[in-house]
Design a protein around this motif. Structure first.
Motif, PDB file in Angstrom:
ATOM      1  N   GLU A   1       0.826  -1.208   0.000  1.00 22.58           N
ATOM      2  CA  GLU A   1       0.000   0.000   0.000  1.00 22.58           C
ATOM      3  C   GLU A   1       0.863   1.262   0.000  1.00 22.58           C
ATOM      4  O   GLU A   1       1.858   1.334   0.731  1.00 22.58           O
TER       5      GLU A   1
ATOM      6  N   ASN B   1      -5.167   1.367   2.913  1.00 25.99           N
ATOM      7  CA  ASN B   1      -6.278   1.316   3.857  1.00 25.99           C
ATOM      8  C   ASN B   1      -6.252   2.450   4.855  1.00 25.99           C
ATOM      9  O   ASN B   1      -7.290   3.020   5.184  1.00 25.99           O
TER      10      ASN B   1
ATOM     11  N   GLY C   1      -3.245   3.880   8.114  1.00 27.65           N
ATOM     12  CA  GLY C   1      -1.944   4.292   8.644  1.00 27.65           C
ATOM     13  C   GLY C   1      -0.741   3.687   7.945  1.00 27.65           C
ATOM     14  O   GLY C   1       0.223   4.404   7.638  1.00 27.65           O
ATOM     15  N   LEU C   2      -0.801   2.402   7.700  1.00 32.72           N
ATOM     16  CA  LEU C   2       0.358   1.714   7.117  1.00 32.72           C
ATOM     17  C   LEU C   2       0.678   2.239   5.715  1.00 32.72           C
ATOM     18  O   LEU C   2       1.835   2.479   5.369  1.00 32.72           O
TER      19      LEU C   2
ATOM     20  N   ASN D   1      -9.270  -4.460   3.974  1.00 32.87           N
ATOM     21  CA  ASN D   1      -9.197  -4.957   5.331  1.00 32.87           C
ATOM     22  C   ASN D   1      -7.968  -4.426   6.008  1.00 32.87           C
ATOM     23  O   ASN D   1      -6.867  -4.658   5.536  1.00 32.87           O
TER      24      ASN D   1
ATOM     25  N   HIS E   1       3.210  -8.192   4.548  1.00 30.40           N
ATOM     26  CA  HIS E   1       2.578  -8.313   3.222  1.00 30.40           C
ATOM     27  C   HIS E   1       3.573  -8.634   2.113  1.00 30.40           C
ATOM     28  O   HIS E   1       3.234  -9.389   1.210  1.00 30.40           O
TER      29      HIS E   1
ATOM     30  N   ASN F   1       7.277   6.169  14.380  1.00 27.29           N
ATOM     31  CA  ASN F   1       6.720   6.723  13.149  1.00 27.29           C
ATOM     32  C   ASN F   1       6.835   8.249  13.102  1.00 27.29           C
ATOM     33  O   ASN F   1       7.024   8.902  14.129  1.00 27.29           O
TER      34      ASN F   1
ATOM     35  N   GLU G   1      -2.919  -0.097  19.843  1.00 25.55           N
ATOM     36  CA  GLU G   1      -2.555   0.740  18.687  1.00 25.55           C
ATOM     37  C   GLU G   1      -1.037   0.769  18.597  1.00 25.55           C
ATOM     38  O   GLU G   1      -0.368   1.289  19.487  1.00 25.55           O
TER      39      GLU G   1
ATOM     40  N   SER H   1       1.146   2.476  16.837  1.00 22.71           N
ATOM     41  CA  SER H   1       1.703   3.814  16.982  1.00 22.71           C
ATOM     42  C   SER H   1       0.615   4.877  16.862  1.00 22.71           C
ATOM     43  O   SER H   1       0.389   5.674  17.761  1.00 22.71           O
ATOM     44  N   GLY H   2      -0.062   4.853  15.706  1.00 17.93           N
ATOM     45  CA  GLY H   2      -0.894   5.990  15.359  1.00 17.93           C
ATOM     46  C   GLY H   2       0.000   7.006  14.665  1.00 17.93           C
ATOM     47  O   GLY H   2       1.189   7.128  14.991  1.00 17.93           O
TER      48      GLY H   2
END
Ligand code: BZD
Length: 838
Positions: A88, A135, A137-138, A289, A340, A483, A671, A673-674
């Protein structure tokens, strides 16, 4: 480094914008040409979309000198390059960020646009379609990292998939989420450069066989039953005011042949077309997802497809430059964005052993010196596992290699823990409990030279909870990189009003050195400045209020407290905790107990995975509450609730700058990191949050007095879990909570339908898997503190200013520097371009 004199049509000199083609006349000329020649349109009849396309092409032209010079620099003088592998990349709109990084000001763009009778750049930016190739954050993190890599002049390439349909568009119908296909390519997307001549072949299925080569060596090979072609589509990623322009290389799947020859020859025309259609579906759609592992066969196919293309591409680039394959780890550092792309471990081994004829030890040495893995979740339901039978049928040779990797690894484990069967079973790549499966996190961890979590707390839990034995075997492998987010997009572009203030009081260098923002602290007692600070925020809130009215029909008061929770909808993120708080607020007003409660606008946004029933019910719940509250005359001027549909990057850019309060209320330990939390704080929102993910570090940096903390710690949550948690008992001790739940059960927020939210009520009072009720009372206490603080506006503005001043650490520039130093051993490689073009 040597300056490159490429004699290219547009020079790359920032010192001389006119000759660099960055002035208004040049932009206008570029637009005019593209309107006419590329788009086949005449200026007087051009639509806003036509003008968007023309301006984008004109801007893209101006990236090309730097883009080609960056490619040429690496070709001429090899330098270690980061290969960021990610399923992503949520890159967001491109036009404005390219304008910014090139140095074409809004004013210059508008001078050019006015000659087409367009008054503001915003009118053009509005029509831009964003590629939703992620999707949440990632995927967004990957995009911030690509931008920072380029801005720091580190050679990098992002490898991913060019999904034809990205994350679905979200509509709200009768309060429910409805998913609509995202046709982001329909109007043409001007930012990509297809490179069909660099296509790669990828195999699937079939069988393996053993053979003896000419020198009498015993070897294996894979005979796939099916193939696809990957066609690279390159997106330039320009750094901020530098010559480095890296690439995002997204693979689109195509059929191997327009017709399968065998089927064609026997006259099976339709059967032949079927295979073509089949292989094109590979890059058709993003799996929407973000938190559960679906284990679908097509998903594994997508992963292998883009990983194989990318690794072949890296090997080919060494070959093209005559660099021996053993040098791979000195030229490429391969980062796996979660598991992934973890099939890369087996695929790189296969390419090195089966196709480049290296021996096992050499291949393993190359692989393990090149690959590193970032973990983004501890949630067991999100850890990728592939059913063994399915895996074998799709990637039989990879499974053989994984068995061998596992055999060698388990031998080491046996030596270290003799007779300890349990540890062997736990660390094995193959899960033997229940249905056999391949554990991708174990594969990635065994092969990676570094494994990192994405915030201090998360990296710690990764070591202590998820992988204690791995961490014992390889303590030096495990590390943390907290992050970060790019200040170019999330401050400079999203919040021009704040940026002007920062330029004035800190100097424009903040944009590449966010630590300079600490200079704002000098102003923390300056009443006039604090007022200006508050006025700036208010001006941005007015704009959002306009948007909210246009989108939802709800009128909100810009001077009310904007209390915002935007992110994917998930039980662990606890939007329902926030929703219950809203109900309490409502009840206090109803019951005349709201004295001193400041007017609030509670804003929600986010998508739910289409198959995640509880998340979709939470959206319905929020909309039910909004409907009841917004229709109640008693709430007028006191409380408003809004669910903004279709939360995406573009909308996010409007929301973060206009927020006063950032809701970061996940169950501690859940969570990873966020990153939204960082965007809010940088833009001067105060956080109400738990000790989870990066909240911990945000609070440490802004100071505990400038952060509204509540909730159980990760340790306390664990204790509750082991000692037996009884949510129903909590309800009995909290009358406000009991009353809220009673009203929900009566259908007060669902037009009298008492059954609609029953599953949510049962979930909360039965198991409450994410401890919503356990944290409820403390959350209300913290919300009261928020209300108190908001009442003293000077004090609030001061706290807000300190949040901006002290969150420089959360720039993705810092994260990338961490990765470069501790994991990648990669260095900047400035690209020089001579300006003596005639
Ligand atoms: O990654 C998120 C985490 O939940 C956040 O805490 C963290 O800040 C960011 C960046 O590190 N994870 C995701 O966004 N995960 C996914 O989107 C995802 C996508 C496909 C499959 C599984 C998860």
């Amino acid at each position: 480094s040597h300056p490159l004199d490429l004699r290219l049509p547009t020079p790359g000199c920032f010192a001389d914008p006119e000759r660099a083609g960055l002035d208004a006349d040049a932009v206008f000329d570029g637009m005019t040409e593209h309107l006419f020649f590329t788009l086949g349109k005449l200026a007087p009849t051009a639509s806003n979309h036509d003008l968007y396309m023309a301006l984008s092409y004109a801007v893209r032209d101006r990236l090309m000198t730097r883009y080609l010079a960056s490619l040429e620099a690496i070709r001429a003088r090899p330098h270690k390059t980061v290969a960021y592998l990610s399923a992503e990349f949520l890159i967001g709109p491109q036009l404005n960020s390219n304008l910014l990084n090139l140095g074409i000001s809004k004013d210059i763009a508008e001078q050019a646009l006015r000659r087409f009778r367009i008054e503001s750049l915003d009118q053009i930016l509005e029509v831009e379609e964003e590629p939703g190739l992620g999707n949440g954050g990632l995927g967004r993190l990957a995009a911030c990292y690509m931008e920072s890599l380029a801005s720091l002049q580190v050679p990098a390439i992002g490898y991913g998939i060019r999904y034809e349909f990205g994350i679905f568009n979200q509509l709200i119908r009768d309060g429910w989420q409805v998913e609509v296909t995202d046709k982001w390519l329909k109007g043409g997307w001007p930012w990509e450069l297809p490179q069909p001549e660099e296509a790669c072949f990828v195999g699937f299925g079939g069988r393996t066989e053993s053979y003896t080569d000419g020198k009498g060596n015993y070897r294996s090979r894979w005979i796939p039953s099916e193939h696809a072609i990957g066609i690279p589509h390159d997106v330039p990623v320009l750094g901020y005011r530098v010559n480095t322009c890296n690439r995002l290389r997204l693979w689109r799947a195509d059929a191997t042949e327009s017709f399968d020859f065998y089927a064609f020859n026997i006259g099976d025309y339709y059967g032949a077309v079927e295979e073509k259609v089949g292989s094109e579906t590979l890059s058709k759609v993003l799996y929407p997802n973000d938190g559960t592992d679906e284990g679908r066969r097509l998903r594994l196919k997508q992963q292998h497809f883009f990983v194989s293309c990318s690794l072949q591409d890296m090997l080919r680039s060494l070959g093209n430059r005559g660099i021996p394959i053993e040098e791979f780890p000195n030229h490429w550092t391969v980062q796996l964005n979660d598991t992934h792309p973890a099939i890369a471990v087996a695929e790189l081994m296969r390419l090195l052993i089966d196709e480049h004829y290296l021996d096992w030890d050499t291949a393993w040495d190359i692989t393990t010196r090149s690959v590193a893995y970032t973990n983004h979740t501890l949630l067991p339901e999100a850890l990728e596992k592939w059913d063994l039978t399915r895996f074998r049928s799709l990637l039989p040779r990879h499974l053989e290699l994984i068995y061998e990797i596992n055999r060698r690894f388990l031998q080491q484990v046996r030596l270290r823990y003799p007779g300890n069967d349990a540890i062997q079973r736990k660390l094995s790549i193959i899960d033997e409990d229940g249905g056999k499966a391949v554990r991708m996190a174990n594969l990635a961890t065994i092969a990676a030279h570094h494994v990192n979590g994405v915030a201090a707390l998360h990296s710690d839990l990764l070591k202590r909870q998820l992988m204690p034995e791995f961490a014992e075997i390889w303590p030096e492998k495990f590390t943390n990189v907290t992050n970060g987010v790019t200040p170019r997009r999330w401050v400079a572009l999203a919040n021009p009003a704040l940026s002007r203030l920062l330029d004035e009081h800190v100097g424009p260098e903040w944009i590449t050195n966010m630590e300079l923002l600490t200079k704002l602290e000098e102003r923390q007692h300056d009443t006039a400045f604090l007022e200006q600070w508050g006025a700036t925020k208010l001006s941005v809130k007015r704009k959002l209020a306009g948007y909210i009215h246009r989108q939802t029909g709800v009128l909100v008061d810009p001077s009310s407290l904007f209390d915002v929770q935007v992110k994917r909808i998930h039980e662990y993120k606890r939007q329902h905790l926030n929703a219950l708080q809203v109900i309490t607020h409502y009840l206090r007003i109803k019951n005349g107990q709201a004295e001193g409660m400041a007017p609030r606008t509670v804003i929600f946004g986010g998508k739910a995975a289409p198959g995640y029933y509880m998340a979709k019910l939470i959206i319905r719940f929020i909309n039910g509450i909004a409907e009841t509250i917004n229709a109640d005359p008693d709430m007028e001027g006191r409380l408003r609730v809004v669910f903004l549909p279709d939360y995406n990057v573009k909308l996010a850019e409007q929301i973060y700058p206009a927020s006063d309060l950032s809701e970061q209320v996940s169950t501690a330990g859940k969570e990873a990191s966020g990153t939204g939390n960082m965007k809010f704080a940088m833009n001067g929102a105060l956080t109400i949050g738990t000790l989870d993910g990066a909240n911990v570090e945000i609070r440490e940096r802004v100071g505990p007095e400038n952060f509204f903390l509540f909730g159980k710690t990760e340790t306390e949550i664990m204790e509750l879990q082991t000692n037996g948690y009884r949510p129903r008992q909590i309800v009995e001790t909290l009358p406000e909570l009991a009353e809220a739940l009673r009203l929900i059960g009566l259908g007060h927020f669902s037009n009298g339908d008492g059954e609609l939210f029953r599953p949510l009520l049962d979930n909360l009072t039965g198991f409450d898997p994410f401890f919503v009720l356990a944290d409820f009372a403390d959350y209300l206490r913290a919300q009261d503190e928020v209300n108190q603080a908001w009442t003293n506006r000077k004090q609030w503005n001061r706290m807000s200013l300190l949040n901006t001043a002290r969150t420089g650490f959360f720039s993705s520039d810092r994260s990338i520097q961490d990765y470069c130093q501790t994991i990648w051993k990669a260095e900047p490689f400035p690209v020089e371009i001579t300006c003596d073009v005639p």
